[in-house]
Motif scaffolding. Structure first.
Motif, PDB file in Angstrom:
ATOM      1  N   SER A 129       0.828  -1.208   0.000  1.00  0.00           N
ATOM      2  CA  SER A 129       0.000   0.000   0.000  1.00  0.00           C
ATOM      3  C   SER A 129       0.863   1.259   0.000  1.00  0.00           C
ATOM      4  CB  SER A 129      -0.939   0.008   1.209  1.00  0.00           C
ATOM      5  OG  SER A 129      -0.208  -0.005   2.417  1.00  0.00           O
ATOM      6  N   LEU A 130       1.933   1.227   0.776  1.00  0.00           N
ATOM      7  CA  LEU A 130       2.832   2.377   0.826  1.00  0.00           C
ATOM      8  C   LEU A 130       3.643   2.497  -0.466  1.00  0.00           C
ATOM      9  CD1 LEU A 130       4.042   1.971   4.513  1.00  0.00           C
ATOM     10  CD2 LEU A 130       2.432   3.669   3.631  1.00  0.00           C
ATOM     11  N   ALA A 131       3.988   1.347  -1.058  1.00  0.00           N
ATOM     12  CA  ALA A 131       4.704   1.366  -2.337  1.00  0.00           C
ATOM     13  C   ALA A 131       3.853   2.031  -3.410  1.00  0.00           C
ATOM     14  CB  ALA A 131       5.061  -0.059  -2.754  1.00  0.00           C
TER      15      ALA A 131
ATOM     16  N   SER B  90      -1.541   5.033  12.871  1.00  0.00           N
ATOM     17  CA  SER B  90      -1.000   3.704  13.168  1.00  0.00           C
ATOM     18  C   SER B  90       0.087   3.308  12.177  1.00  0.00           C
ATOM     19  CB  SER B  90      -2.119   2.657  13.151  1.00  0.00           C
ATOM     20  OG  SER B  90      -2.749   2.611  11.879  1.00  0.00           O
ATOM     21  N   THR B  91      -0.108   3.676  10.910  1.00  0.00           N
ATOM     22  CA  THR B  91       0.904   3.365   9.889  1.00  0.00           C
ATOM     23  C   THR B  91       2.189   4.129  10.148  1.00  0.00           C
ATOM     24  OG1 THR B  91      -0.863   3.029   8.278  1.00  0.00           O
ATOM     25  CG2 THR B  91       1.367   3.304   7.413  1.00  0.00           C
TER      26      THR B  91
ATOM     27  N   ALA C 221      -4.919  13.228  -3.108  1.00  0.00           N
ATOM     28  CA  ALA C 221      -6.331  13.208  -3.500  1.00  0.00           C
ATOM     29  C   ALA C 221      -6.693  11.895  -4.189  1.00  0.00           C
ATOM     30  CB  ALA C 221      -6.637  14.388  -4.408  1.00  0.00           C
ATOM     31  N   LEU C 222      -5.840  11.427  -5.094  1.00  0.00           N
ATOM     32  CA  LEU C 222      -6.107  10.167  -5.788  1.00  0.00           C
ATOM     33  C   LEU C 222      -6.070   8.985  -4.817  1.00  0.00           C
ATOM     34  CD1 LEU C 222      -4.084  10.613  -9.101  1.00  0.00           C
ATOM     35  CD2 LEU C 222      -6.558  10.710  -8.810  1.00  0.00           C
ATOM     36  N   ALA C 223      -5.109   9.030  -3.890  1.00  0.00           N
ATOM     37  CA  ALA C 223      -4.982   7.931  -2.924  1.00  0.00           C
ATOM     38  C   ALA C 223      -6.213   7.830  -2.035  1.00  0.00           C
ATOM     39  CB  ALA C 223      -3.728   8.120  -2.081  1.00  0.00           C
TER      40      ALA C 223
ATOM     41  N   VAL D 176      -2.095   4.704   1.622  1.00  0.00           N
ATOM     42  CA  VAL D 176      -1.535   4.999   0.297  1.00  0.00           C
ATOM     43  C   VAL D 176      -1.223   6.486   0.171  1.00  0.00           C
ATOM     44  CG1 VAL D 176      -1.986   4.917  -2.191  1.00  0.00           C
ATOM     45  CG2 VAL D 176      -2.777   3.054  -0.725  1.00  0.00           C
ATOM     46  N   ALA D 177      -2.003   7.319   0.864  1.00  0.00           N
ATOM     47  CA  ALA D 177      -1.798   8.768   0.795  1.00  0.00           C
ATOM     48  C   ALA D 177      -0.630   9.244   1.651  1.00  0.00           C
ATOM     49  CB  ALA D 177      -3.070   9.492   1.230  1.00  0.00           C
ATOM     50  N   LEU D 178      -0.180   8.409   2.593  1.00  0.00           N
ATOM     51  CA  LEU D 178       0.852   8.837   3.532  1.00  0.00           C
ATOM     52  C   LEU D 178       2.156   9.272   2.862  1.00  0.00           C
ATOM     53  CD1 LEU D 178       1.883   9.254   6.398  1.00  0.00           C
ATOM     54  CD2 LEU D 178       2.444   6.809   6.482  1.00  0.00           C
ATOM     55  N   PRO D 179       2.729   8.505   1.907  1.00  0.00           N
ATOM     56  CA  PRO D 179       3.981   8.951   1.285  1.00  0.00           C
ATOM     57  C   PRO D 179       3.847  10.335   0.627  1.00  0.00           C
ATOM     58  CG  PRO D 179       3.582   6.645   0.764  1.00  0.00           C
ATOM     59  CD  PRO D 179       2.338   7.158   1.414  1.00  0.00           C
ATOM     60  N   ALA D 180       2.700  10.587  -0.004  1.00  0.00           N
ATOM     61  CA  ALA D 180       2.507  11.889  -0.641  1.00  0.00           C
ATOM     62  C   ALA D 180       2.449  13.006   0.396  1.00  0.00           C
ATOM     63  CB  ALA D 180       1.227  11.874  -1.480  1.00  0.00           C
TER      64      ALA D 180
END
Length: 325
Positions: A100-102, A223-224, A278-280, A288-292
């Motif tokens: 998910s993070l990838a 949590s992530t 926004a897409l995540a 998925v939005a965390l890296p952004a």
């Protein structure tokens, strides 16, 4: 002092202390997530406001610049389109980032340039006209380029289609940008004073929107962050460094003058991470939005730092490498 003078000063302060606001509200979000989780349904509209403001900065002269310097615009855009997505995918493999993070890291890598690159180019004595031109090209092409890279690199992880991603990007990027540019065109001809004041207001709105988006993602990903945050942060730091370094290096190797090479560094290294967020959140999950979100914080640390370094070395700006510049 008029209301608009106050807004102009507030915009300047907000931009100058942008990283402070992001870190402050992200910290609050980490300590007390409920204060910001309610923003989740509004992330996409907030990005629309940001892109409308970006459109407001565009004028017909900016499109003319695309025709005046196609070579350098093409080099900057192609470097961003090739380097950032491939580097993102490579880092997820090397660092064994969870799926998910990838996906989130790849979304950032596939994103177009953002307005931050234009501001940093100005502060770093780069070629602002070239910066605006490259940002415009990558933004307009984003509905095709971004989903294409995501499907190619992590397609096996996706439950969303190319068409769905394409439609989302058109709605949250292309439509607001075109609407903003059209509004600016009309106002410049019928109410030029209002046009100038509007351009002063949108930076403040953009900063507030980005801070709200980042804080919301941090709140929803607490949590992530506490479990694998260090790995994601490392990927973000290295990814951003690759972009800035490769952008500058490609600029110099292809014969760009110093100011244009600086521009290329900012255009490649500073992504529209808000679009990736926004897409995540629209198609995937807060994780998925965390890296952004982290990229949004980090590139607003390295961007000003590099701009300060460049501006302290003004003697090199006007020294071209070749006569083609």
């Amino acid at each position: 002092m008029s209301v608009f003078d106050t807004v102009r000063r507030a915009s300047a302060i907000a931009n100058r202390l942008f990283v402070v606001w992001v870190l402050l509200f992200s910290g609050i979000a980490l300590l007390y997530p409920p204060a910001f989780t309610w923003i989740d349904p509004y992330i996409t509209p907030l990005l629309g406001v940001i892109m409308l403001g970006m459109g407001m900065t565009l004028q017909p002269a900016d499109l003319q610049r695309l025709l005046e310097r196609p070579r350098d615009v093409a080099i900057g855009a192609l470097t961003q389109w090739l380097v950032m997505p491939v580097a993102a995918y490579g880092l997820t493999v090397v660092l064994s980032v969870p799926p998910s993070l990838a996906l989130g890291i790849v979304l950032v890598g596939a994103a177009p340039g953002g307005t931050a690159s234009n501001v940093m180019t100005y502060l770093g004595d780069g070629d602002v006209a070239l910066s605006v031109a490259i940002t415009t090209v990558t933004t307009i092409a984003a509905p095709l380029v971004m989903p294409a890279w995501v499907i190619v690199l992590v397609g096996e992880q996706l439950s969303v289609t190319f068409a769905a991603l394409f439609g989302s990007i058109v709605q949250v990027v292309l439509v607001p940008v075109i609407a903003g540019a059209t509004l600016r065109y009309v106002l410049d001809r019928r109410a030029p004073e209002l046009a100038a004041k509007s351009v002063d207001i949108f930076p403040l709105l953009s900063v507030a929107a980005i801070v709200a988006i980042v804080a919301a993602v941090v709140a929803m990903s607490k949590s992530t962050i506490l479990t694998v945050g260090a790995v994601v942060l490392l990927a973000v730091v290295v990814h951003n460094a690759i972009g800035l370094g490769t952008g500058y290096g490609v600029g110099r190797l292809t014969g760009m003058s110093e100011d244009r090479a600086r521009t290329c560094a900012f255009e490649v290294g500073l992504q529209n991470s808000g679009l990736a967020v926004a897409l995540a959140t629209a198609h995937f999950s807060p994780a998925v939005a965390l890296p952004a979100a982290l990229f949004s914080v980090w590139h607003n640390v390295t961007g000003p730092a590099l701009a300060s370094y460049f501006s302290s070395d003004r003697s090199r700006v006007s020294s071209p490498v070749t006569a083609d510049d």
